[in-house]
Scaffold this motif. Structure first.
Motif, PDB file in Angstrom:
ATOM      1  N   TYR A 125       6.349  13.732   9.845  1.00 37.48           N
ATOM      2  CA  TYR A 125       5.974  15.156   9.948  1.00 37.48           C
ATOM      3  C   TYR A 125       7.180  16.038   9.683  1.00 37.48           C
ATOM      4  CZ  TYR A 125       2.000  13.260  12.524  1.00 37.48           C
ATOM      5  OH  TYR A 125       0.896  12.548  12.884  1.00 37.48           O
ATOM      6  N   SER A 126       6.909  17.242   9.178  1.00 30.04           N
ATOM      7  CA  SER A 126       7.956  18.251   8.992  1.00 30.04           C
ATOM      8  C   SER A 126       7.617  19.471   9.841  1.00 30.04           C
ATOM      9  CB  SER A 126       8.006  18.685   7.531  1.00 30.04           C
ATOM     10  OG  SER A 126       8.762  19.881   7.399  1.00 30.04           O
ATOM     11  N   PHE A 127       8.654  20.055  10.440  1.00 31.79           N
ATOM     12  CA  PHE A 127       8.458  21.309  11.183  1.00 31.79           C
ATOM     13  C   PHE A 127       9.213  22.453  10.515  1.00 31.79           C
ATOM     14  CE2 PHE A 127       8.288  17.934  14.609  1.00 31.79           C
ATOM     15  CZ  PHE A 127       6.899  17.861  14.604  1.00 31.79           C
ATOM     16  N   PHE A 128       9.398  22.349   9.196  1.00 32.39           N
ATOM     17  CA  PHE A 128       9.960  23.443   8.402  1.00 32.39           C
ATOM     18  C   PHE A 128       9.189  24.723   8.770  1.00 32.39           C
ATOM     19  CE2 PHE A 128      10.203  25.887   4.419  1.00 32.39           C
ATOM     20  CZ  PHE A 128      11.552  25.786   4.111  1.00 32.39           C
ATOM     21  N   PRO A 129       9.881  25.890   8.819  1.00 36.10           N
ATOM     22  CA  PRO A 129       9.243  27.097   9.376  1.00 36.10           C
ATOM     23  C   PRO A 129       7.861  27.434   8.828  1.00 36.10           C
ATOM     24  CG  PRO A 129      11.571  27.504   8.966  1.00 36.10           C
ATOM     25  CD  PRO A 129      11.291  26.119   8.447  1.00 36.10           C
ATOM     26  N   SER A 130       7.633  27.232   7.527  1.00 35.97           N
ATOM     27  CA  SER A 130       6.334  27.649   6.976  1.00 35.97           C
ATOM     28  C   SER A 130       5.252  26.586   7.105  1.00 35.97           C
ATOM     29  CB  SER A 130       6.506  28.017   5.505  1.00 35.97           C
ATOM     30  OG  SER A 130       6.959  26.879   4.790  1.00 35.97           O
ATOM     31  N   LYS A 131       5.552  25.414   7.657  1.00 31.12           N
ATOM     32  CA  LYS A 131       4.510  24.380   7.821  1.00 31.12           C
ATOM     33  C   LYS A 131       3.517  24.827   8.899  1.00 31.12           C
ATOM     34  CE  LYS A 131       6.432  21.963   4.740  1.00 31.12           C
ATOM     35  NZ  LYS A 131       6.893  20.681   4.286  1.00 31.12           N
ATOM     36  N   ASN A 132       2.360  24.181   8.942  1.00 29.79           N
ATOM     37  CA  ASN A 132       1.340  24.690   9.879  1.00 29.79           C
ATOM     38  C   ASN A 132       1.763  24.526  11.337  1.00 29.79           C
ATOM     39  OD1 ASN A 132       0.750  21.815   9.668  1.00 29.79           O
ATOM     40  ND2 ASN A 132      -1.166  22.262  10.733  1.00 29.79           N
ATOM     41  N   LEU A 133       2.640  23.556  11.626  1.00 28.75           N
ATOM     42  CA  LEU A 133       3.353  23.546  12.906  1.00 28.75           C
ATOM     43  C   LEU A 133       4.831  23.638  12.521  1.00 28.75           C
ATOM     44  CD1 LEU A 133       3.392  23.323  15.998  1.00 28.75           C
ATOM     45  CD2 LEU A 133       3.620  20.852  15.741  1.00 28.75           C
ATOM     46  N   HIS A 179       4.030   6.125  19.907  1.00 31.60           N
ATOM     47  CA  HIS A 179       5.397   6.661  19.906  1.00 31.60           C
ATOM     48  C   HIS A 179       5.479   7.889  19.013  1.00 31.60           C
ATOM     49  CE1 HIS A 179       6.839   2.825  21.573  1.00 31.60           C
ATOM     50  NE2 HIS A 179       6.057   2.236  20.685  1.00 31.60           N
ATOM     51  N   ALA A 180       6.201   8.897  19.471  1.00 36.20           N
ATOM     52  CA  ALA A 180       6.587  10.020  18.604  1.00 36.20           C
ATOM     53  C   ALA A 180       8.087  10.171  18.767  1.00 36.20           C
ATOM     54  CB  ALA A 180       5.860  11.293  19.002  1.00 36.20           C
ATOM     55  N   ILE A 181       8.816  10.114  17.646  1.00 37.80           N
ATOM     56  CA  ILE A 181      10.278  10.182  17.681  1.00 37.80           C
ATOM     57  C   ILE A 181      10.686  11.361  16.808  1.00 37.80           C
ATOM     58  CG2 ILE A 181      12.430   8.913  17.305  1.00 37.80           C
ATOM     59  CD1 ILE A 181       9.462   6.788  16.993  1.00 37.80           C
ATOM     60  N   SER A 182      11.284  12.366  17.415  1.00 42.42           N
ATOM     61  CA  SER A 182      11.657  13.550  16.653  1.00 42.42           C
ATOM     62  C   SER A 182      12.942  13.289  15.885  1.00 42.42           C
ATOM     63  CB  SER A 182      11.826  14.744  17.586  1.00 42.42           C
ATOM     64  OG  SER A 182      12.838  14.464  18.530  1.00 42.42           O
ATOM     65  N   CYS A 183      13.154  14.090  14.847  1.00 42.57           N
ATOM     66  CA  CYS A 183      14.378  13.971  14.034  1.00 42.57           C
ATOM     67  C   CYS A 183      14.650  15.314  13.372  1.00 42.57           C
ATOM     68  CB  CYS A 183      14.241  12.827  13.030  1.00 42.57           C
ATOM     69  SG  CYS A 183      12.922  13.078  11.841  1.00 42.57           S
ATOM     70  N   ALA A 184      15.627  15.331  12.459  1.00 40.27           N
ATOM     71  CA  ALA A 184      16.149  16.614  11.972  1.00 40.27           C
ATOM     72  C   ALA A 184      15.313  17.284  10.880  1.00 40.27           C
ATOM     73  CB  ALA A 184      17.587  16.434  11.495  1.00 40.27           C
ATOM     74  N   SER A 185      14.457  16.544  10.193  1.00 42.79           N
ATOM     75  CA  SER A 185      13.625  17.158   9.142  1.00 42.79           C
ATOM     76  C   SER A 185      12.508  16.199   8.753  1.00 42.79           C
ATOM     77  CB  SER A 185      14.467  17.475   7.898  1.00 42.79           C
ATOM     78  OG  SER A 185      14.836  16.279   7.240  1.00 42.79           O
ATOM     79  N   CYS A 207       8.943  25.150  13.179  1.00 45.91           N
ATOM     80  CA  CYS A 207       9.909  25.693  14.140  1.00 45.91           C
ATOM     81  C   CYS A 207      10.732  26.779  13.448  1.00 45.91           C
ATOM     82  CB  CYS A 207      10.756  24.573  14.738  1.00 45.91           C
ATOM     83  SG  CYS A 207      11.703  23.587  13.556  1.00 45.91           S
ATOM     84  N   TYR A 208      11.894  27.126  13.995  1.00 47.54           N
ATOM     85  CA  TYR A 208      12.682  28.227  13.429  1.00 47.54           C
ATOM     86  C   TYR A 208      13.947  27.701  12.762  1.00 47.54           C
ATOM     87  CZ  TYR A 208       9.404  31.270  15.891  1.00 47.54           C
ATOM     88  OH  TYR A 208       8.270  31.901  16.326  1.00 47.54           O
ATOM     89  N   GLY A 209      13.788  26.631  12.026  1.00 46.62           N
ATOM     90  CA  GLY A 209      14.876  25.984  11.304  1.00 46.62           C
ATOM     91  C   GLY A 209      14.295  24.693  10.772  1.00 46.62           C
ATOM     92  N   ASP A 210      15.090  23.645  10.680  1.00 44.19           N
ATOM     93  CA  ASP A 210      14.561  22.356  10.234  1.00 44.19           C
ATOM     94  C   ASP A 210      14.196  21.480  11.428  1.00 44.19           C
ATOM     95  OD1 ASP A 210      14.587  22.137   7.307  1.00 44.19           O
ATOM     96  OD2 ASP A 210      16.735  22.548   7.498  1.00 44.19           O
ATOM     97  N   GLY A 211      13.207  20.634  11.235  1.00 41.34           N
ATOM     98  CA  GLY A 211      12.812  19.680  12.275  1.00 41.34           C
ATOM     99  C   GLY A 211      11.828  18.696  11.689  1.00 41.34           C
ATOM    100  N   GLY A 212      11.723  17.517  12.298  1.00 42.80           N
ATOM    101  CA  GLY A 212      10.779  16.522  11.815  1.00 42.80           C
ATOM    102  C   GLY A 212      10.429  15.531  12.913  1.00 42.80           C
ATOM    103  N   MET A 213       9.507  14.630  12.599  1.00 44.24           N
ATOM    104  CA  MET A 213       9.070  13.656  13.608  1.00 44.24           C
ATOM    105  C   MET A 213       8.411  12.456  12.935  1.00 44.24           C
ATOM    106  SD  MET A 213       6.537  14.411  16.820  1.00 44.24           S
ATOM    107  CE  MET A 213       5.026  14.325  15.882  1.00 44.24           C
ATOM    108  N   VAL A 214       8.548  11.314  13.595  1.00 43.92           N
ATOM    109  CA  VAL A 214       7.891  10.077  13.159  1.00 43.92           C
ATOM    110  C   VAL A 214       6.891   9.676  14.238  1.00 43.92           C
ATOM    111  CG1 VAL A 214       8.287   7.595  12.807  1.00 43.92           C
ATOM    112  CG2 VAL A 214       9.907   9.274  11.862  1.00 43.92           C
ATOM    113  N   THR A 215       5.720   9.206  13.824  1.00 47.28           N
ATOM    114  CA  THR A 215       4.797   8.597  14.776  1.00 47.28           C
ATOM    115  C   THR A 215       4.545   7.156  14.352  1.00 47.28           C
ATOM    116  OG1 THR A 215       2.975   9.475  13.457  1.00 47.28           O
ATOM    117  CG2 THR A 215       3.500  10.644  15.493  1.00 47.28           C
ATOM    118  N   THR A 216       4.355   6.292  15.332  1.00 55.41           N
ATOM    119  CA  THR A 216       3.977   4.907  15.027  1.00 55.41           C
ATOM    120  C   THR A 216       3.467   4.238  16.307  1.00 55.41           C
ATOM    121  OG1 THR A 216       4.712   2.779  14.093  1.00 55.41           O
ATOM    122  CG2 THR A 216       6.323   3.987  15.417  1.00 55.41           C
TER     123      THR A 216
END
Ligand SMILES: *Cc1c(COP(=O)(O)O)cnc(C)c1O
Length: 362
Positions: free
Chosen positions: A180-188, A53-59, A190-199
């Motif tokens: 996971y974080s998808f903050f703009p400067s992370k290695n993956l 499972h990968a569940i995206s979220c806001a940060s 996005c262009y704002g805030d984003g995050g994800m859970v895997t399990t």
């Protein structure tokens, strides 16, 4: 030569012809909340990482928080983690009413020292959050075996390690869950805030989905008090495009790190370890040196960026006043000596050489 820590403008220019039309298409489709790109990104990320499972979220912060909620960690529980990390790792522990217990780091990998975890376990301990700091996987086999022995939940903080592998397994799929974080400067990023859970745990996945969307699995039916923590559709468009390039980005980072290590070796600088049984993706390249402040000033004077990740360990932050009396000698020593140099996939060989020259001529 002007060299930034990361080059987000340059990366956008190289992806513009893919990103612009995809964003315009999503705008005209106007399905902005949990839309088709969010669902597709979750599937593509799960497949890439080898997670059920990968569940995206806001940060990334929310990803950590949602997992702790889903795992029913709460008031008075203790969660073991590192004090040499970004504050979000420990903030999430406090959000659920639990108490962060800080364990010292390994002087070579700068990750939590697995050999010191067992002594920190009490009858209140419920979980361990190893952080794969700077993109270097933590010692997951040792951490999992301590967790098995004491019945603890393992949440991997993968905010800096998207795509890094430990003994051929992606970080985020080795413990019970990954954040996971998808903050703009992370290695993956996005262009704002984003995050994800895997399990791989169906129940944890179900709970995370419920918590990220106002505690509801069916519209207007609310089983628990949840949160508004969804990944934005437009960010998902960008992430789907960048995910296709992540291997190339991570390989470029490794190549740059190897060049740094080669050019800086043996100059009274401790360059990062690249162990054989794991793939460090070098989200951040960090040196240790007694002359940290001197080198930093000289490098900045030449127009080259450099940063200190992190100058104050969490146990010495005002926000964690309750932990201020803890003594973590290696963490404290590293925060006085660490210096992070620019690293990004678009960085040229000449730029790497210019940084090294600035460091060595100090
Ligand atoms: C960036 C980061 C986070 C938080 O991620 P956000 O998306 O900024 O909320 C958590 N842990 C670590 C180690 C990070 O570097």
């Amino acid at each position: 030569m002007n060299i930034p820590m990361v080059d987000l403008k340059g990366q956008y220019q190289s992806l513009k012809s893919e990103i612009d039309p995809a964003l315009l298409k999503a705008l005209s489709e106007a399905r902005f909340i949990l839309g088709p790109n969010v669902l597709a990104f979750e599937q593509e990320a799960a497949e890439y990482l080898g997670a059920k499972h990968a569940i995206s979220c806001a940060s990334g912060t929310d990803a950590l928080h949602l997992v702790l909620r889903a795992a029913k960690i709460g008031d008075g529980d203790e969660v073991i983690t590192s004090a040499f990390t970004f504050i979000a790792t420990a903030e999430a522990i406090c959000y659920v009413g639990a108490i962060p217990v800080f364990v010292d780091i390994d002087p070579d990998t700068l990750n939590i020292d697995a050999s010191k975890i067992d002594a920190a376990v009490s009858d209140k301990t419920r979980a361990i959050i190893p952080v794969h700091l700077f993109g270097q996987p933590a010692n997951m086999d040792e951490i999992n075996s301590i967790a098995d022995k004491h019945g603890l939940f393992v949440l991997e903080d993968c905010a800096q390690s998207f795509g890094s592998c430990y003994r051929k397994r992606m970080t985020g799929t080795i413990g019970d869950a990954g954040a996971y974080s998808f903050f703009p400067s992370k290695n993956l990023g996005c262009y704002g805030d984003g995050g994800m859970v895997t399990t791989d745990d169906d129940e944890v996945a179900r709970q995370v989905r419920v918590y990220r969307n106002h505690g509801s699995s069916e519209q207007y039916h609310h089983d628990v008090i949840g949160y508004n923590s969804r990944l934005d559709e437009l960010q998902a468009v960008i992430l789907r495009i960048k995910l296709k390039h992540i291997d190339e980005y991570n390989q470029n980072r490794l190549k740059i790190a190897e060049t740094y290590n080669r050019l800086l070796a043996g100059k009274e600088l401790q360059t990062p370890l690249i162990p054989k049984d794991r793939d460090h993706i070098f989200h951040i390249f960090t040196l240790l040196t007694e002359r940290r402040d001197q080198i930093r000033e000289a490098v900045i004077a030449r127009g080259i960026a450099c940063s200190i990740y992190y100058p104050i360990p969490l146990h010495q932050q005002k926000a964690f006043a309750g932990a201020n009396s803890v003594h973590l000698p290696i963490t404290e020593s590293v925060t006085r000596r660490c210096l992070s140099l620019p690293i990004y996939p678009e960085m040229s060989e000449q730029q790497v050489e210019a940084v090294c020259e600035a460091v060595l001529n100090t």
